[in-house]
Enzyme design. Structure first.
Site, PDB file in Angstrom:
ATOM      1  N   ASP A 186       0.823  -1.210   0.000  1.00 26.76           N
ATOM      2  CA  ASP A 186       0.000   0.000   0.000  1.00 26.76           C
ATOM      3  C   ASP A 186       0.861   1.265   0.000  1.00 26.76           C
ATOM      4  O   ASP A 186       1.487   1.589   1.012  1.00 26.76           O
ATOM      5  CB  ASP A 186      -0.903  -0.022   1.238  1.00 26.76           C
ATOM      6  CG  ASP A 186      -1.819   1.189   1.306  1.00 26.76           C
ATOM      7  OD1 ASP A 186      -2.071   1.805   0.260  1.00 26.76           O
ATOM      8  OD2 ASP A 186      -2.284   1.513   2.410  1.00 26.76           O
ATOM      9  N   ASP A 198      -1.707   5.648  -5.316  1.00 22.40           N
ATOM     10  CA  ASP A 198      -1.990   4.778  -4.166  1.00 22.40           C
ATOM     11  C   ASP A 198      -2.331   3.359  -4.611  1.00 22.40           C
ATOM     12  O   ASP A 198      -3.438   3.091  -5.067  1.00 22.40           O
ATOM     13  CB  ASP A 198      -3.140   5.384  -3.358  1.00 22.40           C
ATOM     14  CG  ASP A 198      -3.523   4.522  -2.163  1.00 22.40           C
ATOM     15  OD1 ASP A 198      -2.812   3.550  -1.870  1.00 22.40           O
ATOM     16  OD2 ASP A 198      -4.548   4.826  -1.524  1.00 22.40           O
TER      17      ASP A 198
END
Ligand SMILES: *[C@@H]1O[C@H](CO)[C@@H](O)[C@H](O)[C@H]1NC(C)=O
Ligand SMILES: *[C@@H]1O[C@H](CO)[C@@H](O)[C@H](O)[C@H]1NC(C)=O
Length: 415
Positions: free
Chosen positions: A7, A200
């Site tokens: 992430d 992201d």
């Protein structure tokens, strides 16, 4: 063996530390002779889901490439909400963003910072996420690579184009322009960065600020060859299905995002084909293949999520404060590429800065909300004191402007 979500939109390394109905594999710290608990509790909230865990450190080794053992922070997750979902087979998360986002504070060194300082690898990592055109299975098993410390030539084709990191918290970049089917959306470029544009990997879809989202959907509807389309498809509540023998991709336009180049008077564009944003889902109909819209709206950011990243090899060059994009060889459907990169383009027609300088970061919002909460508390206290005061006393105070004179009220009370 634990599956870890990679992430780039958060900064804590955390793994399940206790079994739950959805997670049966977990890290039992009692069985690690090198684990050290810090005893501090930590809570991390994501756009979706949250967890509570305990901070600790342990020693890791990297099975390939670099020899050696390194000490890193690892949070063990003891409770969670909407984080480990039944269909999602992950047991932890590796937050690769900057320490500014680390919880409970930026003093918790991130996994990658620890690795860079102890293993002396270059301060750069890169991600190739594969899965273009393949059914969304939710398990994240379509494959890909995370390269720590450099760039792997076999993972990209053509040139790498770099855009500056505007601020080191998320990987915040500057978006200058959006095109649907080659047509400029023509919004004020600040709309594309409202209130930030980030890269992201932990976000599934391409998320667009509401105003941009509306303009994109309108442009797709206008450009696509589909006559009628239920609005539920665009909002994500409905799927669209076609006969298995045909694919719908030729009906939809390309989508291009223009990013500022390192030379600020230039830009480059990354383009995704409909194969990336009209996404097949696993086994719904018998003779039908059903698809979802891979773009959604957002209230606080433009997020270049997995929908876009699956088209590219993305280089997080922290050493040079820039993010690089190159076409990924695994971004192909039926032998044809589904992503493109072109440049340079001039930025003469675009504002010199599309990023609002007054960005409200989370810590700042927290300070404001705590200040407001304290104020409410003081007012409440004043009210309670007023209620508890004997009638005679109360009389005395009603002569004063109590609300504007909290300190004198408290002083009197202490007397
Ligand atoms: C790591 O250690 C092994 C065994 O000691 C050695 O064979 C190998 O060459 C080392 N690799 C690196 C990259 O230093
Ligand atoms: C930046 O780009 C402009 C326009 O293409 C060019 O004229 C200029 O020389 C470039 N500057 C640098 C430092 O490369």
């Amino acid at each position: 063996q634990l599956n870890i979500l990679v992430d780039t939109g958060s900064s804590n390394f955390a793994v399940a530390g206790a079994p739950t109905p959805d997670v049966t594999s977990y890290f039992n710290t009692e069985k690690s002779s090198t684990y050290k608990s810090q005893g501090t509790e930590v809570t991390v909230r994501y756009t979706q889901g949250s967890w509570v865990g305990v901070l600790g450190t342990d020693v890791i080794t990297i099975p390939k490439g670099i020899n050696g053992t390194y000490t890193v922070n690892v949070a063990t997750i003891l409770e969670s909400e909407n984080f480990f979902l039944p269909e999602v087979k992950w047991h932890g998360i590796l937050g690769l963003a900057y320490d500014a986002l680390a919880k409970p504070s930026s003093s918790v060194e991130t996994f990658f910072d620890s690795l860079v300082s102890q293993a002396k690898i270059p301060n750069i990592f890169s991600l190739q996420m594969c899965g273009a055109g393949m059914p969304v299975s939710g398990s994240g098993t379509n494959g890909g690579s995370l390269v720590m410390g450099g760039i792997e030539p076999s993972l990209y084709k053509g040139d790498i184009w770099y855009t500056p990191i505007k601020e080191e918290w998320y990987y915040q970049v500057e978006i200058l322009k959006l095109e649907v089917g080659g047509q400029n959306l023509n919004l004020d470029c600040r709309e594309y960065n409202a209130d930030k544009a980030i890269v992201d990997s932990g976000t599934t879809l391409l998320r667009l600020p509401q105003k941009v989202f509306n303009a994109v959907v309108e442009a797709i509807v206008r450009t696509s060859l589909i006559q009628t389309f239920s609005s539920g498809f665009w909002t994500g509540s409905q799927l669209a299905c076609w006969d298995k023998t045909e694919t719908p991709w030729s009906l939809f336009p390309k989508l291009s995002i223009y990013l500022r180049d390192e030379n600020s008077s230039r830009s480059f564009r990354i383009t995704i084909l409909p194969q990336l944003y009209i996404q097949p889902l696993l086994g719904i109909g018998q003779n039908l293949e059903c698809y979802r819209f891979g773009i959604s709206s957002s209230t606080n950011a433009l997020v270049i999520g997995a929908t876009v990243m699956e088209g590219f090899y993305v280089i997080f060059d922290r050493a040079h404060k820039r993010v690089g994009f190159a076409v990924s060889p695994c971004a192909e459907v039926g032998g044809s590429p589904v992503s493109e990169i072109e440049g340079p383009f001039t930025t003469a027609d675009i504002a010199s800065n599309c990023v609002s300088t007054v960005t409200f970061h989370e810590p700042m919002l927290w300070i404001i909300s705590y200040a407001l909460m304290s104020l409410c508390g003081i007012i409440l206290l004043v009210l309670i004191i007023l209620l508890l005061l004997p009638p005679r006393c109360q009389h005395r105070y009603t002569d004063n402007d109590v609300v504007n004179d909290e300190s004198s009220l408290v002083r009197h009370r202490w007397k």
